[in-house]
Structure formats: C-alpha cells, structure tokens
Design an enzyme around this catalytic site. Structure first.
Site, PDB file in Angstrom:
ATOM      1  N   ASP A 410       0.868  -1.184   0.000  1.00  0.00           N
ATOM      2  CA  ASP A 410       0.000   0.000   0.000  1.00  0.00           C
ATOM      3  C   ASP A 410       0.902   1.230   0.000  1.00  0.00           C
ATOM      4  O   ASP A 410       2.074   1.129   0.324  1.00  0.00           O
ATOM      5  CB  ASP A 410      -0.819   0.036   1.304  1.00  0.00           C
ATOM      6  CG  ASP A 410      -2.085  -0.790   1.190  1.00  0.00           C
ATOM      7  OD1 ASP A 410      -2.369  -1.252   0.084  1.00  0.00           O
ATOM      8  OD2 ASP A 410      -2.764  -0.984   2.215  1.00  0.00           O
ATOM      9  N   ASP A 714      -4.425  -2.853   5.154  1.00  0.00           N
ATOM     10  CA  ASP A 714      -4.913  -2.377   6.451  1.00  0.00           C
ATOM     11  C   ASP A 714      -6.435  -2.446   6.579  1.00  0.00           C
ATOM     12  O   ASP A 714      -6.964  -2.450   7.676  1.00  0.00           O
ATOM     13  CB  ASP A 714      -4.441  -0.937   6.725  1.00  0.00           C
ATOM     14  CG  ASP A 714      -4.833   0.022   5.602  1.00  0.00           C
ATOM     15  OD1 ASP A 714      -5.510  -0.424   4.655  1.00  0.00           O
ATOM     16  OD2 ASP A 714      -4.460   1.202   5.665  1.00  0.00           O
ATOM     17  N   ASP A 718      -8.976  -5.655   2.407  1.00  0.00           N
ATOM     18  CA  ASP A 718      -7.686  -6.255   2.037  1.00  0.00           C
ATOM     19  C   ASP A 718      -7.592  -7.712   2.487  1.00  0.00           C
ATOM     20  O   ASP A 718      -6.656  -8.417   2.121  1.00  0.00           O
ATOM     21  CB  ASP A 718      -6.521  -5.478   2.675  1.00  0.00           C
ATOM     22  CG  ASP A 718      -6.350  -4.092   2.051  1.00  0.00           C
ATOM     23  OD1 ASP A 718      -6.518  -3.987   0.826  1.00  0.00           O
ATOM     24  OD2 ASP A 718      -6.056  -3.132   2.781  1.00  0.00           O
TER      25      ASP A 718
END
Length: 875
Positions: A410, A714, A718
């Site tokens: 990310d 997070d 996900d």
C-alpha cells in the site's frame, strides 16, 4: 398487519440457521428471526424496509419505540443486570449478542499433539521403544553378564528425551505466540457508542448493543453493527473497508438506508435501527470466515517432509541390507567352521544384537534434530522480529518470507507517513516553495486577500484540534483538512476564533464523487449578505472558476492565458508527487442564496484564490529499503487508490518505478484479458486508482507465474488479498481487525522498512536450516557407513561403534548443533543474493559437494585409525 406475515421468510427457507420447528421458541415473541432481517444489510442485493412492509412494521416486530429506544426493564422488574445483557435476555437469545464467539484456543495438550504429529518424530519414537524393549531384555535376560552394568535402557530413553524436547519446544512457542496475539486484540472491544435507551441518550460499551437498539451516528464513528437508517442529516459513509468500494456513500431512510458493520461515518448525523449484531453482522461473518481457513504447508515444511521421507527410506534400506548381510554372514561363518551350531538361546541373543544394530542404523540415519533445528530457528527469529516491530502470528510465515520474490505494498501509511503537510503554494499569484516562506508570502499580499484565504480554510472544514492518546495536541479529521488548518496555524491564525466569529449557514460536506467541499457563511456587514467558500481537487474547482485574485486584491477574468498558467502550476506540483487543492470563493446575494439547494453545492462562477501542494512525505528509510529489496532480487510493487500522476511521482521518489516499469490504473488492468494481465503483471510496478479486487487479481496472476508474494494491507477489504498471499502483512496501528486476522505478520509500527527486516530473518532461518542439514547429513552418512563396514568386517559381527555410542554421538550432534546453528542472527550479506526458487532443492549442488567430500574424508580417517590405530599409537 397479521403477525404471521411478518414471519414469512424473505430469502427462501430458514435452513441456514437451525431447525424451523424451534423457530417460535427461538424468536422469543419477536415477529422476525435473524434470517428475516439479514437481507436488509446484504451489500450485494439489499432489501429495503419498504419491501418488508415498511419501517414501522419492522420496529413493531422488534418491539421498539423509535422515540424511546429499548427499555432497560424489558426482562421484567426482577432483572439484576446493570450493564449486561440480563435485561435483554429474550432479545439476546433470539438475535445473539454483539460478541464474536471466542475462537477456541488450542489447549496446551492440543498444541503438544499438533507438534508431535510429524512423521520423523513418530518413526523415531517407534525405533526408541523397540530399542528400549530389546535393551531391557538384554539387561535383564538370562545372558546378561552380572559384572556388566545394566545401561541398555539409556539408548531408548535418550531418543525419547530428544523427541520430548522437540515437541515441547514447539508447543511452548505456539502457546506463547497465541497469548501474545490475544493481548494485542484485547483492546478492540473496549469502546463505547451512543444509544437511545429509556428515552435518553447514553453511552454504552459496544458489547452490549442489542438488535432493536436505536443508535446515534456522528462523523468519525466506526460502526460495530448492521442496521437501517431511521433519520439522516446528510449521513455519508465510507464502506471501503467492508465492501472495497472507495466512493463515499450518501445514506437516506428510503433507498440507500442500510448500514454495514465495519463502515465509517464520514459526515452528517442521524439514527439507525440495529438489525444484526455479533457473528450475524457483516463484519462478524467476515471474521468467522477468516477463522475457518486452514493454513497451507510452507515451501520449507514440504521440502523437509520429502527429505525426511527420503532419508528414512535410505536408512531403512541400509538397515535391511545390514540385517540381511549380517544374518547371512553369521550362518555362513557357523557353517564354514567345523564346530556344531550354537544352542537356540545363543542364536536368538546374537540375532537380537544384529537387529539392534540394524535399528540403530535407522535411528542414526533419520535426522531427528531437523524439526528441532527448524523450530528453534523459527522461535528465535520470531522473538527477535518482535523487537523489529514484526509480530509473527503464523510461525512458518517467517521462513516463507525468506523466499519472497515480490512485495505488493500500500502507499498511504506504509510507504508514506500519512501526515499531510503543505509544502508549496501559489496563492493570489504569489508563490512559496517551502513552508518557511509562507510567512514571507503573507507580507507580500494585501491583508484582505490573506484574510479571505485564512477564513476560507478555517470555516470550510470539519477538522478540529484535540489531544491524541499520548496527550499531544493534533488535528483530528481528514488529513487534507488537517494540513490546511496546520498551514493557517503556522501563519498565526486561530481557526477556533474564526469559527466563533462567523456563522456558517450551509455546509456541503466533502463528496468523493464531486471531489469538493463547500460552505456558505453569513457576511451581514458587506453589500452581498453571504459568501460561498469552495475547496477541492484542483482541476475540478478551476473548471468552475471564472475569475482569479492577484496579490493586490484585484479580481481579474480567468482568460485562456491565466487558465493555462494555473494548469501548468497544478501539473508541476503533481509531477513532484504533491496532492493539489484549489481554494476559491464567491460573494452571494440574499435572493441568490434562497435558490441554493440543500444537497447540491452551487459550485459555479467562482473566483480562484490559488493552489496549494500537499505532500504525504515518504517514511524515513523507505528509499533505502526499496533499494535493498532490489539488491536482494525482490520486486516492490505499489498498489494505491491515488491518481496515476501522483502515484507515479511517489513511486519514482521511492525508487519503485524504474525505467521499463509499467504504471497503470486498476480499471485499465481489470479490462485486460487473463493472458494480457499475466503479461502486464510481469512489468507492473504501480497500480493506481485500484480497488481491493485488483489487488487480489495481481496476487493471483503473480502466483500463477510461480512468485512468492508478500502483501501489505490495512482495511477489511484487504482480507482476501492478505489471506491469498504467501505472507500477509497487516498494519498494527491503522489496520482493521479483519486485516490482522487475515495476515500472517502484524507490522506494529506500520513501517515498510520492517518488511525488509522480516525478509532478512526469513533468509536467516532458511540459512540456519541448510547449515544444520549439511552438518547433520555429513555425520549421519559417516556413522551409517562406518557402522556397516566395521560390522561386516569384524569377526563377531559387531560394529566399531556400539548402539549406545552411536546414539550418544547422534544426540549430541543433533541437539547441540541445532542450538548452535539455529540461533544465528542475519547478516547484511543475506540481502546480496537472489531469492531461492520456490521449487529449488533443499540441498543444493555446493551442499552436496561439502556433505559427500566431508563424509568421504571422515570415513577414510576413521577406517584408517581402525586398521592402523593400534600400531600408530603403540596400543
């Protein structure tokens, strides 16, 4: 409305949740079951209250008055529960409680059983018991020499002690890890929400929310239950963590009335009726599904199983060959000698000795230190990794990480600090290139212009200053708004004073669809009675502008030349990886103000005040970590929701986007065919504007190419990608519970550099196992061949090394070598080589060279000493 109709199932039968014969008793007198209410919050195909006969019917069926909420004396006057569910026992029985069933934690005995379930250990135990039985017979049998001590039992006992040591090391380590993770999760249930109960608002712990409760919603609330909107004042929810859709959704009591647990209230306020709690809620179901998944074996475990099996087969073959050879030799020797055959009991005793030697060969051949070495290496690595802010939840993930070939990361919070700050700006045509120059900028422009800009930022914002958990003053709210408020604070303005002195008469919250935020402020002392402030994505706000303000405060038409100049400024900021925000305003007459709609901001005919560039700086050490990953042969790919231009700029700064690398958006990638995706993913380095589905597709395509993938995430959305990856890293600070549950390693500091440390430890574990294997196999080959040759060469069929001696050599070599070689910390050199292929053999060519070379040397040396030792040392 007839009572039975409300009980009609909405999605077919109730077979999913128990027997319908018991339905009447399980509903506790309520007109609905859990299954009846479930379609209300099914995100794929929600049922509206209208389809169920209206919200009033649902409220009536759940026995709740929307103006009063639930009554605490619902269970009757004899109820004793103060904070607990005793007051709502019938309700809890019918609809469950807002607590997920505790994941059945394995008892210590279960962990011991799990650790012992290993082929090598079981084989060893059988050998130990056979050895124990035979040696006890020898010690206490009729042929035992009374002068000899009875020490035969030591062999078997020593092996069993080694097995016990391995099993308990494994079990204790698993037990400690489980306790550690429970501690990490203990805080998550400890927060309160506002409910309407007994006709008044009260704060209650989320554990005690009931189906039928009227819950109050405010901006920033993280919702722990499913429900239906009763009243809404511009409620906007972010359901990205639950559904993966990044757009903020505006809710209303008519159509878009469902609220999913795990989503967050971005804006507005209102009330909702709780329709599902605990494991019946969307969040609960996701969490429960995560628990059911079983972890696969890791590459190292698979290879070790195969190796142990092969060694065991070779050991058995050597033992059988030795047994047959020695038995044949025994009878041939006796037949060739001119004496009669010895009596039966002597033959039996001699045969038992030969069998013991054969069994000892198996015991020596099987490297029982191997599971211990792996366990010790992993246990040592995981305790050390915790110091590096890696909480390892799945022990084997540590080893898998050593073979990782790709990291899909990310951006926000992992590669960047998630601390937005204004670093550049062009306001009223005067620029500043550093925050330090902003005070100089304030002196260069007309005070009225500066005041307009400062007021617009302070009033057109929902962020505010408050103390964080550590007691430090910080801005709470959107990171972009916090950056803007930080800017005016730096200029010496107080946002709270400005808000106190001005009246905001209309607020249009930030909309992710329009990418703007607007507010109307009353200006009674001016000619025009109102002023509209608008801020948002630069290209969108600039499109709505017709004029601009210069440093002298003159309002000029935004002609083609001026527009091009602003567009160049915006583009230059985006190329520097800055998020650009355009600030604007317009004075509004009273008659015009009356025509403004409540739900749509009148963003037109605006006057541009300028553009600021906001940066989310890279975390310290990210550039170095990315370079180290590249040197280690690991590709870093950035998957982000940001726009392509900003994503590319940040990826270039971090060293992720290189020459020849591919950067594209999620929708573009999704539109490709499967074959095109497989080709694209080989060069893909940046995926912008991506959804969680894109992340999962990328992981799947890379795995099909044989890559070992680490993924960071997070959000709840996900979860699937984290679960699918070979190693999932969740965020300890910003991560949701679902993300943590799906991951193998929790990054306690949300820091990308910690992933590099995990790679180093993973490689160190693999190196330790290989070092141990090389050492162990050399000793094993030497011991087996030496025993075989010396037993066949001796007159009395006895090996030069007795069974007890062999087992002691074996035990000391195993245990002490495992301790010595399995607890080595990683050296920086582990990052200077390419990752080992997933299918690569556990013992490579160099190792075989060392093992065979060393074994030949040791065998020649030992046989030479056996033959010439007496003469050499004058014995």
């Amino acid at each position: 409305m007839p009572h039975d109709n409300a009980r009609e199932p909405l999605l077919g039968s109730h077979h999913g949740h128990g027997n319908s014969n018991h339905e009447a008793s399980s509903t506790g007198g309520f007109a609905y079951t859990i299954e009846d209410l479930a379609p209300l919050t099914d995100p794929t195909n929600p049922t509206t209250p209208h389809q169920m006969g209206g919200i009033d019917k649902i409220l009536k069926g759940l026995k709740v008055d929307p103006k009063v909420g639930l009554n605490s004396d619902e269970a009757g006057s004899h109820s004793t529960g103060k904070d607990s569910d005793d007051k709502f026992s019938a309700r809890s029985k019918a609809f469950g409680r807002n607590i997920l069933p505790t994941a059945k934690s394995a008892s210590f005995f279960d962990l011991v059983k799990r650790a012992y379930n290993d082929r090598t250990l079981i084989l060893l135990s059988i050998a130990a018991f056979v050895s124990l039985g035979v040696s006890v017979y020898e010690d206490y049998g009729p042929h035992h020499d009374p002068k000899e001590p009875r020490v035969g039992w030591i062999e078997g006992a020593a092996i069993l002690a080694a097995v016990a040591a391995v099993v308990f090391t494994n079990a204790i380590n698993d037990y400690q890890k489980e306790r550690q993770f429970r501690k990490l999760n203990a805080k998550k249930d400890d927060r309160s929400v506002k409910l309407l109960r007994d006709g008044r608002e009260q704060e209650i712990n989320i554990k005690y929310i009931q189906v039928g409760d009227i819950m109050l919603m405010e901006p920033g609330d993280l919702l722990a239950v499913d429900g239906v909107i009763l009243t809404s004042h511009g409620i906007t929810c972010d359901e990205s963590s639950a559904t993966g859709e990044s757009d903020a959704l505006k809710k209303d009591p008519e159509e878009k009335c469902y609220i999913i647990s795990g989503s967050k209230v971005l804006d507005g306020s209102g009330r909702m009726l709780v329709t599902a709690v605990g494991s019946n809620s969307f969040f609960g179901k996701t969490m429960m599904a995560m628990r059911e998944a079983t972890p696969d074996e890791t590459p190292l475990q698979v290879k070790l199983d195969l190796l142990a099996e092969s060694i065991a087969k070779l050991g058995m073959a050597a033992a059988i060959a030795m047994l047959i050879t020695l038995v044949v030799k025994y009878f041939v020797q006796n037949a060739l000698s001119n004496e009669d055959l010895p009596p039966g009991n002597v033959i039996f005793s001699d045969m038992v000795k030969i069998v013991i030697q054969a069994i000892t060969i198996v015991v020596v051949a099987v490297p029982e230190g191997l599971p211990m070495a792996v366990t010790l290496a992993l246990a040592y690595a995981t305790t050390q990794m915790l110091r590096d802010n890696n909480l390892v939840r799945v022990l084997s993930a540590c080893e898998t990480m050593g073979n990782a070939t790709t990291v899909c990361s990310d951006k926000t919070g992992t590669l960047t600090q998630n601390k937005m700050t204004i670093v550049e700006g062009t306001l009223s045509l005067k620029s500043f290139t550093r925050m330090d120059d902003a005070k100089k900028w304030k002196t260069e422009v007309k005070p009225e212009v500066a005041q307009t800009i400062i007021e617009g930022i302070a009033l057109n914002s929902s962020a505010f200053e408050d103390k964080d958990e550590k007691g430090n003053l910080t801005f709470i709210g959107s990171k972009t708004e916090s950056a803007l408020l930080g800017f005016i604070k730096f200029l010496g303005a107080s946002y709270s004073n400005i808000r106190g002195d001005n009246e905001v008469v209309k607020m249009y919250p930030f909309s992710s669809a329009k990418k703007t935020m607007s507010c109307v402020v009353a200006t009674p002392n001016s000619d025009e009675k109102y002023r509209l402030y608008v801020k948002g994505a630069s290209e969108i706000v600039l499109r709505a502008c017709t004029h601009y303000v210069d440093a002298e405060g003159h309002i000029k038409p935004l002609d083609a030349a001026a527009r091009t100049k602003f567009e160049q400024i915006i583009s230059s900021y985006a190329d520097k990886a800055l998020r650009t925000i355009c600030l604007s305003y317009r004075d509004v007459s009273e008659s015009e103000f009356k025509k403004f709609k409540d739900d749509e901001a009148p963003n037109a005919k605006l006057t541009c005040l300028g553009v600021v560039g906001i940066q989310d700086p890279l975390r310290p050490g990210v550039v170095e970590s990315v370079a180290s990953f590249a040197e280690a042969g690991v590709t870093v790919r950035m998957i982000t929701g940001d726009n392509l231009q900003t994503a590319k700029a940040i990826a270039k700064n971090a060293g992720i986007l290189m020459k020849g690398g591919l950067a594209m958006t999620g929708p573009e990638f999704r539109a490709l065919s499967k074959e095109e995706q497989t080709e694209a993913v080989k060069r893909l380095q940046v995926l912008a504007r991506s959804s969680p589905t894109d992340k999962t597709i990328v992981v799947r395509r890379l795995q099909e190419l044989g890559e070992v993938i680490a993924v960071t995430g997070d959000g709840t959305n996900d979860g699937p990608a984290l679960k699918m990856a070979d190693v999932g890293f969740s965020m300890g600070i910003t991560g949701t519970e679902v993300a943590k549950e799906a991951s193998a390693i929790v990054l306690m500091d949300d820091n990308f550099s910690s992933i590099l440390k995990a790679l180093m430890w993973g490689r160190a574990v693999n190196d330790s196992v290989r070092k141990f294997l090389q050492f162990q196999l050399t000793v094993n080959i030497t011991a087996v061949i030496l025993s075989f040759i010396s037993a066949i060469a001796s007159k009395d069929n006895q090996s030069v090394l007795s069974a007890v001696q062999l087992l002691w050599v074996n035990l000391i070599m195993d245990t002490l070598a495992a301790l010595a070689l399995a607890t080595e910390p990683p050296s920086p050199d582990v990052l200077k080589r390419q990752p080992t292929d997933r299918d690569a053999s556990l013992i490579n060519f160099n190792m075989w060279k060392m093992i065979i070379g060393q074994a030949i040397f040791q065998i020649i040396l030992n046989l030479s000493l056996l033959h010439f030792g007496a003469q050499l040392f004058h014995l």
